[in-house]
Enzyme design. Structure first.
Site, PDB file in Angstrom:
ATOM      1  N   ASN A 241       0.851  -1.184   0.000  1.00  0.00           N
ATOM      2  CA  ASN A 241       0.000   0.000   0.000  1.00  0.00           C
ATOM      3  C   ASN A 241       0.888   1.235   0.000  1.00  0.00           C
ATOM      4  O   ASN A 241       1.334   1.703   1.032  1.00  0.00           O
ATOM      5  CB  ASN A 241      -0.906  -0.017   1.225  1.00  0.00           C
ATOM      6  CG  ASN A 241      -1.962   1.069   1.169  1.00  0.00           C
ATOM      7  OD1 ASN A 241      -1.762   2.098   0.519  1.00  0.00           O
ATOM      8  ND2 ASN A 241      -3.076   0.847   1.844  1.00  0.00           N
ATOM      9  N   ASP A 242       1.100   1.765  -1.196  1.00  0.00           N
ATOM     10  CA  ASP A 242       1.969   2.924  -1.377  1.00  0.00           C
ATOM     11  C   ASP A 242       1.555   4.121  -0.542  1.00  0.00           C
ATOM     12  O   ASP A 242       2.306   5.085  -0.406  1.00  0.00           O
ATOM     13  CB  ASP A 242       1.869   3.374  -2.843  1.00  0.00           C
ATOM     14  CG  ASP A 242       2.977   2.806  -3.689  1.00  0.00           C
ATOM     15  OD1 ASP A 242       4.019   2.464  -3.133  1.00  0.00           O
ATOM     16  OD2 ASP A 242       2.768   2.716  -4.910  1.00  0.00           O
ATOM     17  N   CYS A 243       0.348   4.068  -0.062  1.00  0.00           N
ATOM     18  CA  CYS A 243      -0.219   5.239   0.612  1.00  0.00           C
ATOM     19  C   CYS A 243      -0.241   5.107   2.125  1.00  0.00           C
ATOM     20  O   CYS A 243      -0.746   5.987   2.815  1.00  0.00           O
ATOM     21  CB  CYS A 243      -1.622   5.493   0.081  1.00  0.00           C
ATOM     22  SG  CYS A 243      -1.580   5.815  -1.679  1.00  0.00           S
TER      23      CYS A 243
END
Ligand code: GLC
Ligand code: GLC
Length: 808
Positions: free
Chosen positions: A486-488
């Protein structure tokens, strides 16, 4: 509501209106030269790298939308129309766009004249063909003019869109007009360091040409109504600077019933430095002529098109099924695999939502894309594995992205996404399971692309696994770094500056924030690495990693379990994320999928069942499984980008398609066939085709994100085509639902489909042998190969084609 239909025999999606909710696109090209093409002819072409080697120009987020691309204007009896509807926008008497595998055909007609425009890139050639066939279906002779146009990009797409003070001066062209036709060459920067040019040609005598956009369009016009078309006059001049284009004018007389064809070629040529020039200032056109000789006639186009179709038939013959469900068959046999090829080629670089100017190849993205692609062209998967590995540094860390043209790590994005390294063993395990080619483990691969630093791929894998083990936090779980899958989820970022990148800002290196997701990954892929060690290398190393994986699984059970589901992470203060103790973001999908895939708690009555029941209850909607719930209603400094999105979008509780297949696989692992299949169908394009007006994106491929249950536009899809969903879905459908799974030891056959699937046929080409598989439901598992009973569910490697019978 639908805007077209599947034609399974032709392997096409047939769109019957230009007014689709969004441009519905296709990809042309299979190796180096690629194009994007929309159902109204929009898009652009590039050679290998959409950022560094852009051939034609395209304006993202333009007004009007999707203008530019391949422009054709047919003027007949005072009316001008375009075979792909755009750019002229003239209402057509009939319109059809057929997106096939590597080609797109527009069939249109207006006032008794019909056109068939076919666009494709021949296998092995660096050019796009546009063949326009015109037929006069009226009772009268028609005098028609056809004007074409493409706009060149000055190669570097980022520079092209920003550095105008230079670029308006550099544009250079050459045009030659011969009996056979006209070729316009784009040679900007060829005078200095570029050894490549592009060209656009037509294979018949012309009555005029244009090379200046300004002159061609005229003042205040868009691509819909160029002056050159309106006044029927081309400038016939080679222009200098500004915006170079290539346009040909052809006049045609067609008697009633008569048909004619024009072949346009957009080509790309590279030359050795010494052979660049024919004479001073005049480029060496030999490679262009040679290319044209290979493709330009009608017969050659037919041949190249057939080749392309055969190329795809042969690729797709590696896995086919007749399951009794048409939608499943068409997705598995055609569209899932097609999308896997596209994501393998493009990573997340060039689509209608990825501008081709940003990311190159993602480390984790490319490793995952390979999982769904490896059976198609194993040789290219091998090469990709070695390229990706070469971006690892000697401490085990990996560049998050690299540019396909240079293959160098992208320093702008950097390193420190702590899941990255673990995707490499996943890719290598899949590759060896598919091919048996353990020799790859001993390939020398450098660190950070630096010659002289080579160690074996095997050693690189060890570094990947140790990267995690060397970075454990207070609970014995892996540190998350800048983000995991999850890049975020940016737990060390704490950004208060507008516009600051959440991914590269790490101004609060807590050394504390941990990811349960990476823990699950370690258990799964650490064990896969250990399996490789056990079979091909050293038993001690295998034992070391099996023990570490067991310990990690224990840490997950102890510190990663919330009572009803797996916790997502610990933040920089050591507080839980994805727990019932949280106000929002109580449950996240990723650790449920990954930990169960890793086998944690899959025993009857174990944690896995509970976790998946929680997913069903809290995250599952009619349009798919949401990423988290409840969504974050405010920005959280300690969480980063995930909380920057409005509730229900993207990582903040959108239906992020990529990890839906994980849940489906997890359901298979707990034996829940009905829900496994339901998770698959909820987001599967063919099954949601009927509600295309809500979904809006293409109904033949996956998109990245569907607005989640808390979003005002619940069910609306975004970011089509380039998503890890492609690979994961094919893995899920072929290896878990249909249950034909390559392993290091052979093919495992363990289907898991709802009871209404009674008889399934599958054909699988695996390690040079054809497996003809028949699955029948009897209520009891059995496996025979050529009539011989096999114990267990893995067929040992075969040396000759075989018939497999399975009862379930
Ligand atoms: C995008 C990225 C991928 C990431 C995902 C979730 O799809 O390409 O790398 O894992 O978003 O943030
Ligand atoms: C991934 C995410 C996206 C984020 C991006 C940053 O693609 O899906 O939300 O903005 O990574 O690079």
């Amino acid at each position: 509501m639908k805007y077209g239909h599947f034609d399974d025999t032709a392997r096409e999606y047939v769109i019957n209106t230009p007014y689709t909710p969004l441009p519905w696109i296709n990809y042309l090209g299979s190796e180096d030269f690629f194009s994007i093409i929309s159902n109204t002819g929009g898009g652009y072409s590039f050679y290998r790298d959409a950022k560094l080697r852009r051939i034609t120009r395209y304006r993202y987020n333009g007004v009007p939308n999707d203008a530019g691309g391949r422009c054709f204007y047919i003027t007949d009896g005072g009316v001008t129309w375009s075979p792909a509807f755009l750019p002229s926008k003239t209402e057509l008497d009939s319109y059809k766009c057929r997106h096939g595998l590597g080609y797109t055909v527009f069939e249109s007609s207006k006032n008794g004249l019909s056109s068939e425009l076919c666009a494709f890139i021949p296998v092995g050639e660096n050019c796009e063909i546009n063949r326009l066939v015109l037929t006069n279906n009226s009772g009268e002779t028609k005098k028609i003019s056809v004007v074409s146009a493409v706009e060149f990009c000055l190669w570097n797409a980022v520079d092209d869109a920003s550095n105008f003070q230079r670029n308006f001066n550099t544009g250079e062209l050459e045009a030659i007009d011969c009996e056979k036709g006209c070729i316009i060459f784009h040679k900007t920067e060829y005078r200095e360091r570029r050894n490549h040019y592009a060209y656009f040609s037509v294979n018949r005598p012309i009555t005029g040409y244009d090379t200046s956009r300004e002159v061609f369009l005229g003042k205040f016009n868009g691509w819909d109504t160029p002056d050159a078309v309106k006044y029927g006059k081309s400038a016939n001049k080679v222009s200098h600077g500004w915006a170079p284009i290539a346009s040909h004018r052809v006049e045609i007389i067609l008697k009633p019933g008569e048909k004619t064809s024009l072949v346009y070629v957009l080509g790309y040529c590279e030359l050795p430095k010494e052979e660049k020039w024919e004479k001073p200032g005049i480029i060496n056109k030999k490679p262009a002529f040679e290319q044209l000789n290979r493709v330009e006639s009608d017969t050659l186009v037919d041949k190249a098109l057939n080749n392309l179709k055969e190329y795809w038939s042969s690729l797709l013959s590696k896995f086919t099924t007749q399951s009794g469900d048409d939608k499943l068959d068409r997705m598995v046999n055609i569209w899932h695999q097609y999308q896997c090829m596209v994501t393998f080629n493009m990573s997340r670089s060039a689509s209608y939502y990825e501008s081709g100017m940003g990311r190159g190849m993602g480390f984790r993205d490319s490793c995952q894309d390979l999982l769904g692609f490896v059976h198609l062209v194993p040789g290219r998967a091998r090469e990709r594995i070695l390229d990706i590995t070469a971006t690892q540094k000697d401490d085990g860390s990996c560049w998050h992205q690299y540019q396909p043209l240079t293959k160098q790590g992208n320093a702008d994005v950097g390193i420190g996404f702590n899941d990255d390294p673990l995707w490499l063993p996943a890719a290598v395990h899949a590759y060896i399971s598919e091919t048996g080619d353990a020799g790859i483990l001993h390939e020398p691969v450098p660190f950070d692309c630096k010659e002289g630093t080579e160690v074996s791929l095997f050693e690189h894998l060890r570094l990947c696994v140790d990267y995690t083990l060397k970075r454990l936090g207070p609970h014995g779980l892996p540190l998350i770094g800048r983000a995991d899958w999850n890049d975020c989820l940016n737990l060390n970022c704490f950004s208060e500056e507008p516009g600051e990148s959440f991914q590269t800002t790490a101004n609060f290196e807590s050394g504390v924030a941990e990811s349960v997701f990476i823990a699950g990954m370690f258990v799964l892929y650490g064990r896969q690495y250990a399996e490789i060690c056990e079979k091909y290398g050293c038993k001690d190393e295998a034992a070391r990693i099996y023990a570490a994986a067991d310990k990690m699984a224990e840490a997950v059970r102890t510190h990663g379990w919330d009572g009803e589901w797996f916790i997502r992470a610990y933040d920089a203060y050591g507080k839980k994320i994805g727990s019932k103790e949280c106000k929002e973001g109580q449950i996240f999908i990723e650790p449920q999928g990954m930990c169960v895939m890793a086998g944690i708690g899959v025993e009857p009555g174990g944690l896995a069942r509970k976790a998946l029941d929680s997913v069903k209850e809290r995250l599952t909607t009619e349009y798919g499984t949401c990423l988290l719930s409840p969504c974050y209603s405010e920005y959280h400094l300690e969480l980063g980008e995930v909380s920057s999105y409005p509730p229900g979008y993207k990582e903040n509780g959108g239906i992020f398609c990529h990890n839906n297949p994980w849940v489906s696989i997890a359901e298979v692992m707990t034996g829940n066939a009905d829900e496994a299949f339901a998770v698959y169908t909820r987001i599967c394009p063919a099954y949601r085709e009927e509600r295309s007006e809500i979904h809006r994106v293409e109904p033949y491929v996956y998109n990245q994100m569907i607005a989640g249950q808390e979003a005002p536009t619940f069910g609306e899809g975004k970011n089509s085509w380039l998503t890890g969903t492609a690979a994961w879905t094919f893995v899920n459908a072929s290896q878990y639902l249909l249950g034909v799974q390559p392993t290091l030891e052979g093919l495992r056959i363990a289907p898991c489909l709802p009871n209404n699937f009674n008889e399934i046929k599958i054909n699988r080409q695996y390690r040079d042998v054809n497996y003809d598989i028949l699955i029948k439901r009897t209520g009891k598992y059995s496996l025979t190969v050529n009539g011989q009973k096999i114990d267990g569910d893995v067929i040992p490697i075969q040396t000759a084609d075989c018939r497999v019978e399975v009862t379930i």
